[in-house]
Design a protein around this motif. Structure first.
Motif, PDB file in Angstrom:
ATOM      1  N   ALA A   3       0.844  -1.192   0.000  1.00  0.00           N
ATOM      2  CA  ALA A   3       0.000   0.000   0.000  1.00  0.00           C
ATOM      3  C   ALA A   3       0.876   1.237   0.000  1.00  0.00           C
ATOM      4  O   ALA A   3       1.835   1.332   0.772  1.00  0.00           O
ATOM      5  N   ALA A   4       0.532   2.177  -0.862  1.00  0.00           N
ATOM      6  CA  ALA A   4       1.292   3.419  -0.951  1.00  0.00           C
ATOM      7  C   ALA A   4       0.471   4.580  -0.438  1.00  0.00           C
ATOM      8  O   ALA A   4      -0.742   4.636  -0.648  1.00  0.00           O
ATOM      9  N   SER A   5       1.117   5.492   0.239  1.00  0.00           N
ATOM     10  CA  SER A   5       0.464   6.727   0.657  1.00  0.00           C
ATOM     11  C   SER A   5       1.438   7.876   0.472  1.00  0.00           C
ATOM     12  O   SER A   5       2.650   7.696   0.581  1.00  0.00           O
ATOM     13  N   GLY A   6       0.894   9.020   0.147  1.00  0.00           N
ATOM     14  CA  GLY A   6       1.740  10.196  -0.048  1.00  0.00           C
ATOM     15  C   GLY A   6       2.239  10.368  -1.462  1.00  0.00           C
ATOM     16  O   GLY A   6       2.880  11.358  -1.781  1.00  0.00           O
ATOM     17  N   ALA A  41       9.415  -1.247  -2.731  1.00  0.00           N
ATOM     18  CA  ALA A  41      10.228  -0.044  -2.765  1.00  0.00           C
ATOM     19  C   ALA A  41       9.951   0.722  -4.047  1.00  0.00           C
ATOM     20  O   ALA A  41       9.571   0.124  -5.060  1.00  0.00           O
ATOM     21  N   ALA A  42      10.150   2.024  -3.986  1.00  0.00           N
ATOM     22  CA  ALA A  42       9.939   2.889  -5.150  1.00  0.00           C
ATOM     23  C   ALA A  42      11.273   3.433  -5.627  1.00  0.00           C
ATOM     24  O   ALA A  42      12.130   3.814  -4.819  1.00  0.00           O
ATOM     25  N   ALA A  43      11.450   3.468  -6.938  1.00  0.00           N
ATOM     26  CA  ALA A  43      12.703   3.935  -7.529  1.00  0.00           C
ATOM     27  C   ALA A  43      12.406   4.882  -8.683  1.00  0.00           C
ATOM     28  O   ALA A  43      11.253   5.089  -9.060  1.00  0.00           O
ATOM     29  N   THR A  44      13.467   5.437  -9.246  1.00  0.00           N
ATOM     30  CA  THR A  44      13.280   6.299 -10.409  1.00  0.00           C
ATOM     31  C   THR A  44      13.167   5.474 -11.687  1.00  0.00           C
ATOM     32  O   THR A  44      12.591   5.935 -12.674  1.00  0.00           O
ATOM     33  N   LYS A  45      13.723   4.276 -11.672  1.00  0.00           N
ATOM     34  CA  LYS A  45      13.550   3.343 -12.777  1.00  0.00           C
ATOM     35  C   LYS A  45      13.874   1.932 -12.289  1.00  0.00           C
ATOM     36  O   LYS A  45      14.582   1.746 -11.301  1.00  0.00           O
ATOM     37  N   CYS A  46      13.315   0.942 -12.996  1.00  0.00           N
ATOM     38  CA  CYS A  46      13.644  -0.438 -12.673  1.00  0.00           C
ATOM     39  C   CYS A  46      15.141  -0.627 -12.894  1.00  0.00           C
ATOM     40  O   CYS A  46      15.674  -0.222 -13.920  1.00  0.00           O
ATOM     41  N   GLY A  47      15.797  -1.230 -11.916  1.00  0.00           N
ATOM     42  CA  GLY A  47      17.233  -1.414 -12.018  1.00  0.00           C
ATOM     43  C   GLY A  47      18.027  -0.405 -11.221  1.00  0.00           C
ATOM     44  O   GLY A  47      19.219  -0.613 -10.991  1.00  0.00           O
ATOM     45  N   SER A  48      17.404   0.679 -10.814  1.00  0.00           N
ATOM     46  CA  SER A  48      18.102   1.650  -9.984  1.00  0.00           C
ATOM     47  C   SER A  48      17.800   1.372  -8.509  1.00  0.00           C
ATOM     48  O   SER A  48      16.820   0.703  -8.182  1.00  0.00           O
ATOM     49  N   TYR A  49      18.647   1.881  -7.657  1.00  0.00           N
ATOM     50  CA  TYR A  49      18.451   1.640  -6.229  1.00  0.00           C
ATOM     51  C   TYR A  49      17.280   2.483  -5.730  1.00  0.00           C
ATOM     52  O   TYR A  49      17.226   3.681  -5.964  1.00  0.00           O
ATOM     53  N   PRO A  50      16.331   1.846  -5.045  1.00  0.00           N
ATOM     54  CA  PRO A  50      15.142   2.574  -4.598  1.00  0.00           C
ATOM     55  C   PRO A  50      15.455   3.676  -3.595  1.00  0.00           C
ATOM     56  O   PRO A  50      16.351   3.543  -2.777  1.00  0.00           O
ATOM     57  N   GLY A  51      14.665   4.726  -3.684  1.00  0.00           N
ATOM     58  CA  GLY A  51      14.807   5.811  -2.733  1.00  0.00           C
ATOM     59  C   GLY A  51      13.868   5.681  -1.552  1.00  0.00           C
ATOM     60  O   GLY A  51      14.086   6.307  -0.513  1.00  0.00           O
ATOM     61  N   TYR A  52      12.793   4.911  -1.745  1.00  0.00           N
ATOM     62  CA  TYR A  52      11.810   4.732  -0.688  1.00  0.00           C
ATOM     63  C   TYR A  52      11.569   3.249  -0.468  1.00  0.00           C
ATOM     64  O   TYR A  52      11.356   2.506  -1.424  1.00  0.00           O
ATOM     65  N   TRP A  53      11.583   2.869   0.789  1.00  0.00           N
ATOM     66  CA  TRP A  53      11.398   1.471   1.163  1.00  0.00           C
ATOM     67  C   TRP A  53      10.231   1.344   2.130  1.00  0.00           C
ATOM     68  O   TRP A  53      10.040   2.192   3.003  1.00  0.00           O
TER      69      TRP A  53
END
Length: 117
Positions: free
Chosen positions: A22-25, A95-107
């Motif tokens: 679930a995502a919020s924000g 987790a959310a990232a700027t692209k698949c394959g990049s390290y996520p910024g949000y976990w």
């Protein structure tokens, strides 16, 4: 920005589980969202990713058994896991990232999946 994974549990080998995130924000479909897992004593590994355009990617170890999907109306991400194996036992994170394959910024917080043999 918050992500919360849920749906883990104990299942026998060959069984299925569906994890939810679930995502919020923020709006999920604006970002690539990934599933990672970490087994005891092992490094965290990427399991699957769905891009903002809906393209999906899987680790070889789960290809054909796991399916990632997104419900934009509910702002939810899912990981359907079938034919589970004991080696799938791990804590699973979204987790959310700027692209698949990049390290996520949000976990998000993880959810434990245990597969018994």
């Amino acid at each position: 920005v918050q992500l919360q994974a849920s749906g883990g549990g104990l299942v026998q080998a060959g069984g299925s589980l569906r994890l939810s995130c679930a995502a919020s924000g923020f709006t999920l479909d604006y970002y690539p969202i990934l599933w990672f897992r970490q087994a005891p004593g092992k490094e965290r590994e990427g399991v699957s990713c769905i891009s903002s355009g809906g393209n999906t990617y899987y680790a070889d170890s789960v290809k054909g058994r796991f399916t990632i999907s997104r419900d934009n109306a509910k702002n939810m991400l899912y990981l359907q896991m079938n034919s589970l194996k004991p080696e799938d036992t791990a804590v699973y994170y979204c987790a959310a990232a700027t692209k698949c394959g990049s390290y996520p910024g949000y976990w998000g917080q993880g959810t434990q999946v245990t597969v018994s043999s």
